[in-house]
Write an enzyme that holds these catalytic residues in place. Structure first.
Site: not given
Length: 213
Positions: A47, A51, A75, A135
């Site tokens: 993943e 960010r 994110t 998640k």
């Protein structure tokens, strides 16, 4: 693809790799050696988060130069990022929380969305639309393995990827739960080792983590 097909896709991805490294790229030159170090340790699903400003380029590069790996994007906070991630070639999308915008985008997405949840109410938002894979974030703050055990009652057909506070020390407790399909975190590729270029250490940590799964 519909959500039932997305669920099957996610189950396939995480049946092959139950450890999901959550990676924030800070230097472009780290992308390939980091991915190779993780893969050498048996972790081939990654993943790449948004960010940092290098995330999208890293996804595109990995999809082109390491096609054997499964590359997701993390994110993702809003629709524009969702589309940019698809354009970069992300094979699945992960968000830290769930919004109506993201949940609706995931319905028609060519790749699966793994929406983030922290409460039963948020699970129900996704559940109503057909989502069955989530998640849990931030996992340890939200109650960790105890919370997941509680969720298994009312949400008997859901499965989770807990992320946030998961470490080598506690991942076994998560992976032992029937409603946990995978765990995510950074412990196998800590930033200090990435900055030092200690790819052998990352491979060792990855191998230990993969063996625990």
């Amino acid at each position: 693809m519909n959500l039932a097909e997305h669920t099957k896709t996610l189950d396939g991805i995480f049946s092959r790799n139950r450890i999901l490294p959550v990676i924030s790229i800070r230097r472009a030159e780290d992308v390939l050696p980091l991915a190779d170090a993780l893969a050498a340790g048996g972790i081939t699903t990654l993943e790449i988060t948004l960010r940092t400003s290098l995330g999208l380029a890293a996804i595109a590069r990995l999809r082109q130069e390491r096609p054997e790996l499964c590359i997701g994007v993390g994110t993702v906070l809003e629709g524009r990022q969702f589309q940019l991630a698809l354009d970069a070639g992300a094979q699945f999308v992960v968000s830290p929380g769930c919004t109506e915008e993201l949940l609706l985008l995931g319905l028609d997405s060519p790749v699966p969305l793994l929406p983030g949840v922290a409460t039963a109410s948020e699970i129900m938002m996704g559940y109503r639309l057909g989502y069955r894979r989530f998640k849990l974030f931030p996992a340890e703050v939200c109650g960790g393995a105890s919370a997941l055990k509680s969720f298994s009652g009312p949400f008997h057909d859901t499965r989770f990827c807990p992320t946030g506070g998961v470490t080598q020390a506690n991942l076994g407790g998560y992976l032992s739960l029937a409603n946990v399909m995978a765990v995510g975190g950074t412990w196998m590729a800590p930033q200090a080792l990435i900055e030092a270029g200690d790819w052998e250490a990352i491979t060792r940590l990855s191998r230990d983590s993969a063996a625990s799964a």
